[in-house]
Motif scaffolding. Structure first.
Motif, PDB file in Angstrom:
ATOM      1  N   ALA A   1       0.959  -1.274   0.016  1.00 27.76           N
ATOM      2  CA  ALA A   1       0.022   0.011   0.015  1.00 27.76           C
ATOM      3  C   ALA A   1       0.778   1.418   0.108  1.00 27.76           C
ATOM      4  O   ALA A   1       0.458   2.266  -0.791  1.00 27.76           O
ATOM      5  CB  ALA A   1      -0.736   0.013   1.164  1.00 27.76           C
ATOM      6  N   ILE A   2       1.875   1.288   0.809  1.00 28.05           N
ATOM      7  CA  ILE A   2       2.974   2.275   0.845  1.00 28.05           C
ATOM      8  C   ILE A   2       3.520   2.559  -0.601  1.00 28.05           C
ATOM      9  O   ILE A   2       3.585   3.632  -1.089  1.00 28.05           O
ATOM     10  CB  ILE A   2       3.785   2.168   2.043  1.00 28.05           C
ATOM     11  N   ILE A   3       3.906   1.192  -0.899  1.00 27.50           N
ATOM     12  CA  ILE A   3       4.803   1.379  -2.331  1.00 27.50           C
ATOM     13  C   ILE A   3       3.944   1.830  -3.331  1.00 27.50           C
ATOM     14  O   ILE A   3       4.489   2.644  -4.004  1.00 27.50           O
ATOM     15  CB  ILE A   3       5.352  -0.171  -2.497  1.00 27.50           C
ATOM     16  N   SER A   4       2.759   1.387  -3.398  1.00 28.37           N
ATOM     17  CA  SER A   4       1.634   1.761  -4.402  1.00 28.37           C
ATOM     18  C   SER A   4       1.704   3.309  -4.676  1.00 28.37           C
ATOM     19  O   SER A   4       1.505   3.751  -5.701  1.00 28.37           O
ATOM     20  CB  SER A   4       0.516   1.107  -4.350  1.00 28.37           C
ATOM     21  N   TYR A   5       1.500   4.006  -3.656  1.00 27.85           N
ATOM     22  CA  TYR A   5       1.351   5.480  -3.665  1.00 27.85           C
ATOM     23  C   TYR A   5       2.431   6.242  -4.038  1.00 27.85           C
ATOM     24  O   TYR A   5       2.184   7.254  -4.602  1.00 27.85           O
ATOM     25  CB  TYR A   5       0.708   5.896  -1.979  1.00 27.85           C
TER      26      TYR A   5
ATOM     27  N   LEU B   1       4.565   5.533   8.712  1.00 24.82           N
ATOM     28  CA  LEU B   1       5.917   4.843   8.388  1.00 24.82           C
ATOM     29  C   LEU B   1       6.258   4.425   9.966  1.00 24.82           C
ATOM     30  O   LEU B   1       6.814   3.244   9.962  1.00 24.82           O
ATOM     31  CB  LEU B   1       7.070   5.602   7.812  1.00 24.82           C
ATOM     32  N   PHE B   2       5.980   5.133  10.969  1.00 25.15           N
ATOM     33  CA  PHE B   2       6.292   4.670  12.353  1.00 25.15           C
ATOM     34  C   PHE B   2       5.670   3.493  12.466  1.00 25.15           C
ATOM     35  O   PHE B   2       6.233   2.534  13.123  1.00 25.15           O
ATOM     36  CB  PHE B   2       5.892   5.670  13.297  1.00 25.15           C
TER      37      PHE B   2
ATOM     38  N   LEU C   1      13.147  -1.963   2.461  1.00 24.62           N
ATOM     39  CA  LEU C   1      12.686  -1.183   1.130  1.00 24.62           C
ATOM     40  C   LEU C   1      11.641  -0.517   0.875  1.00 24.62           C
ATOM     41  O   LEU C   1      11.537   0.253   0.312  1.00 24.62           O
ATOM     42  CB  LEU C   1      13.026  -2.301   0.316  1.00 24.62           C
ATOM     43  N   VAL C   2      10.507  -0.914   1.534  1.00 21.76           N
ATOM     44  CA  VAL C   2       9.269  -0.174   1.677  1.00 21.76           C
ATOM     45  C   VAL C   2       9.437   1.353   2.430  1.00 21.76           C
ATOM     46  O   VAL C   2       9.170   2.338   1.390  1.00 21.76           O
ATOM     47  CB  VAL C   2       8.213  -0.838   2.684  1.00 21.76           C
ATOM     48  N   VAL C   3      10.289   1.394   3.387  1.00 18.10           N
ATOM     49  CA  VAL C   3      10.789   2.907   3.945  1.00 18.10           C
ATOM     50  C   VAL C   3      11.562   3.450   2.810  1.00 18.10           C
ATOM     51  O   VAL C   3      11.214   4.670   2.687  1.00 18.10           O
ATOM     52  CB  VAL C   3      11.534   2.698   5.197  1.00 18.10           C
TER      53      VAL C   3
END
Length: 237
Positions: free
Chosen positions: A65-69, A161-162, A210-212
Motif C-alpha cells: 500500500a505504501i509502495i503503490s502510492y 511509517l512509524f 525497502l518499503v521505507v
C-alpha cells in the motif's frame, strides 16, 4: 526530503522479497507446522493462521500500500484509492490474524497478552486502524480542506511509517518468540525449520527496509503538480 534515487527500481526488489517471504511462511506453516485451519482439534493449526495473516496480510499488503502510492505511474486519485483499499485489506487481515491467536489461546487454555510481542501487536493494530479511519475521512470522504490536508499530511506520513516500522519489528519479535517456544520443546536449534524461521525474519526486515526506502525515494511521476495535493508524497517528511 526525498532520497536521490528513483522509487521504481527499489520496488522490484521489494516485490521479489514479498513473494519470497510469503512462500516461506506458507512452507513453514503448512509443511513444517501441519497446515492451516479455523476449526480444528489440533489447536496449533488455528495458530498457524496468525503468522500467515500477519505477514502476508498485514506486513506485505501494508507495505505494498505504501509502495503503490509512491511508485505506480498513475494519476493521484487512482493511487489514493489503491493505497486506501490495500491498507483496508491489510487492516482486516491483521485483525483476523490477531483473532486467530486469541482463538488458539482461548481454546488451548493459554493466557492472552502476556508477552511484549502481544502488547506491541495490539498497539500497532490500534494505531493502524486509527490511521486508516481518520485518513479516510480527511483525505477521501468527506475530505478536509486543501489547507488542512496539506498541513496534516506530513504527520500522516510520519505516523504511517512509524506504525509500519513498528509492525515489521514486532513481526521479527514474533518469529523469535515462536522459535524460542519451539526450541524449548526440543526443536533442533540448527535444523531446517529453525533456519527457515530465522531467514524468514531477515527477509521480512529487508522488505520493510525497502518499503521505507521507497517511501523516501523520488516519485516515478515526472508530471508537474496540478492540484491541491501536489505536495502529497512520503518525501514530505
Amino acid at each position: 526530503m526525498a532520497v536521490g534515487i528513483n522509487a521504481m527500481p527499489v520496488t522490484f526488489v521489494a516485490h521479489a522479497l514479498a513473494i519470497i517471504a510469503a512462500i516461506m511462511v506458507l512452507v513453514w506453516t503448512i509443511s513444517f507446522r501441519g497446515g492451516l485451519a479455523w476449526e480444528a482439534t489440533n489447536k496449533n493449526l488455528i495458530f498457524n493462521l496468525h503468522p500467515v495473516l500477519m505477514l502476508i496480510g498485514f506486513i506485505i499488503l501494508g507495505g505494498e500500500a505504501i509502495i503503490s502510492y509512491k511508485s505506480l505511474p498513475l494519476e493521484k486519485p487512482v493511487k489514493k484509492v489503491i493505497h486506501l483499499v490495500l491498507h483496508a485489506i491489510a487492516l482486516a487481515l491483521g485483525i483476523w490474524g490477531i483473532c486467530a491467536a486469541f482463538k488458539n489461546h482461548n481454546e488451548s487454555g493459554i493466557a492472552n497478552l502476556y508477552s511484549l510481542h502481544s502488547w506491541i501487536g495490539i498497539g500497532v493494530i490500534s494505531l493502524y486502524g486509527f490511521q486508516w479511519l481518520y485518513s479516510f475521512g480527511l483525505f477521501f470522504y468527506p475530505g478536509g480542506s486543501a489547507n488542512l490536508r496539506s498541513s496534516v499530511f506530513p504527520w500522516h506520513a510520519i505516523l504511517g511509517l512509524f506504525v509500519y516500522i513498528l509492525a515489521v519489528g514486532n513481526a521479527a519479535l514474533g518469529f523469535l518468540e515462536k522459535l524460542t517456544f519451539l526450541e524449548s520443546g526440543k526443536l533442533d536449534k540448527y535444523g531446517t525449520e529453525a533456519f527457515l524461521v530465522n531467514f524468514m525474519a531477515i527477509v521480512t526486515i529487508l522488505f520493510g527496509a525497502l518499503v521505507v526506502l521507497t517511501a523516501s525515494a523520488k516519485s516515478t511521476s515526472s508530471s508537474p503538480p496540478v492540484d491541491d495535493e501536489s505536495n502529497y508524497s512520503y518525501s514530505a517528511i
